[in-house]
Design an enzyme around this catalytic site. Structure first.
Site, mmCIF file in Angstrom:
data_model
loop_
_atom_site.group_PDB
_atom_site.id
_atom_site.type_symbol
_atom_site.label_atom_id
_atom_site.label_comp_id
_atom_site.label_asym_id
_atom_site.label_seq_id
_atom_site.Cartn_x
_atom_site.Cartn_y
_atom_site.Cartn_z
ATOM 1 N N CYS A 13 0.828 -1.204 0.000
ATOM 2 C CA CYS A 13 0.000 0.000 0.000
ATOM 3 C C CYS A 13 0.869 1.263 0.000
ATOM 4 O O CYS A 13 1.481 1.567 -1.018
ATOM 5 C CB CYS A 13 -0.995 -0.027 1.158
ATOM 6 S SG CYS A 13 -2.380 1.139 0.908
ATOM 7 N N HIS A 72 -3.807 -4.760 0.471
ATOM 8 C CA HIS A 72 -3.368 -5.335 1.746
ATOM 9 C C HIS A 72 -3.645 -6.833 1.769
ATOM 10 O O HIS A 72 -4.690 -7.299 1.314
ATOM 11 C CB HIS A 72 -4.112 -4.682 2.914
ATOM 12 C CG HIS A 72 -3.816 -3.231 3.082
ATOM 13 N ND1 HIS A 72 -2.739 -2.766 3.797
ATOM 14 C CD2 HIS A 72 -4.456 -2.130 2.610
ATOM 15 C CE1 HIS A 72 -2.725 -1.445 3.774
ATOM 16 N NE2 HIS A 72 -3.763 -1.032 3.060
ATOM 17 N N GLU A 116 -2.182 -8.342 4.870
ATOM 18 C CA GLU A 116 -1.722 -8.561 6.246
ATOM 19 C C GLU A 116 -2.808 -8.402 7.295
ATOM 20 O O GLU A 116 -2.593 -8.703 8.468
ATOM 21 C CB GLU A 116 -0.570 -7.590 6.558
ATOM 22 C CG GLU A 116 -0.968 -6.141 6.793
ATOM 23 C CD GLU A 116 -1.252 -5.363 5.524
ATOM 24 O OE1 GLU A 116 -1.416 -4.138 5.617
ATOM 25 O OE2 GLU A 116 -1.334 -5.969 4.431
#
Length: 246
Positions: free
Chosen positions: A90, A180, A182
């Site tokens: 990101c 993303h 994570e």
């Protein structure tokens, strides 16, 4: 054990599940949390790879606005120069694009928020990290800026109809992900609470955004935990190559 330098520009985006997957794959994580006052090393010496996560800052911020990003840019430039195994997520991917000669701007189609899909491009079929992924893997989005131009010589690996530059590789070992992988459902819920503008731009309300994100997290783990393992293999291979050359 191969060591991965983990740069956390904001406490709002910790390594979370990605950190767990990388540790499970055998990497030692050297986390530097800039929001907590941790200092960055001057160079990547002593690290076999680099992970740069996201945050509310903008890659377009100058030194006065976000002084903590100066060192991040320096490390990304070193990673590009030396082709150090790198995963930039990101904000990290936007900084990587900027440092590599690409261009970041305010997203022309507004914020991209919540659970969505990206589609692999043809070049992904020959990429060791992206090749085993399904054609349209689930991801989480939460960004207002876009990568308008990729770094010089970059290979586009994934896109979607909203913003074309979703994943790319520079050289052989440096990767950027606009999205993303994570997150936890709790992290997404916190972002949805904070990002009033982004949520307002979405076709869904905050509760629906959170529910949709929570529903895809098992699929995220199924797809992206093995991806993290492949990145860990890349870091270890680089470490062995460096040791052999020394």
């Amino acid at each position: 054990m191969a060591r991965l330098l983990v740069v956390v520009p904001s406490e709002t985006d910790p390594p979370a599940r990605l950190g767990e997957w990388l540790r499970a794959a055998g990497l030692e994580l050297d986390e530097r949390r800039l929001g907590a006052g941790d200092e960055l090393p001057a160079t990547l010496a002593g690290s076999d790879g680099l992970l740069v996560l996201g945050g509310p800052q903008s890659a377009m911020d100058d030194e006065q606005t976000s002084p903590e990003l100066v060192g991040v840019r320096r490390l990304l430039a070193e990673a590009l120069r030396d082709d150090v195994p790198t995963l930039a997520v990101c904000l990290g991917a936007q900084l990587l694009a900027e440092v590599g000669g690409g261009r970041v701007r305010k997203g022309v189609d507004g914020p991209e928020v919540g659970a969505t899909l990206v589609a692999k491009r043809d070049a992904a079929d020959s990429d060791p990290l992206f090749r085993p992924l399904p054609m349209t893997p689930d991801v989480i989005q939460f960004h207002h800026d876009e990568i308008a131009e990729l770094p010089r010589g970059a290979t586009l690996l994934a896109a979607n109809p909203v913003y074309a530059h979703q994943a790319f590789r520079v050289g052989e070992h440096v990767y950027g992900l606009q999205f993303h992988i994570e997150t936890t459902p709790e992290i997404v819920a916190e972002w949805a609470e904070r990002d009033v503008v982004g949520v307002a731009a979405s076709p869904f309300d905050r509760e629906t955004i959170c529910a949709r994100a929570a529903a895809v997290h098992p699929d995220l783990e199924e797809v992206w935990a093995p991806f993290a393992g492949r990145f860990a293999d890349l870091v270890r291979s680089s470490s062995r190559a460096g040791a052999g050359a020394a």
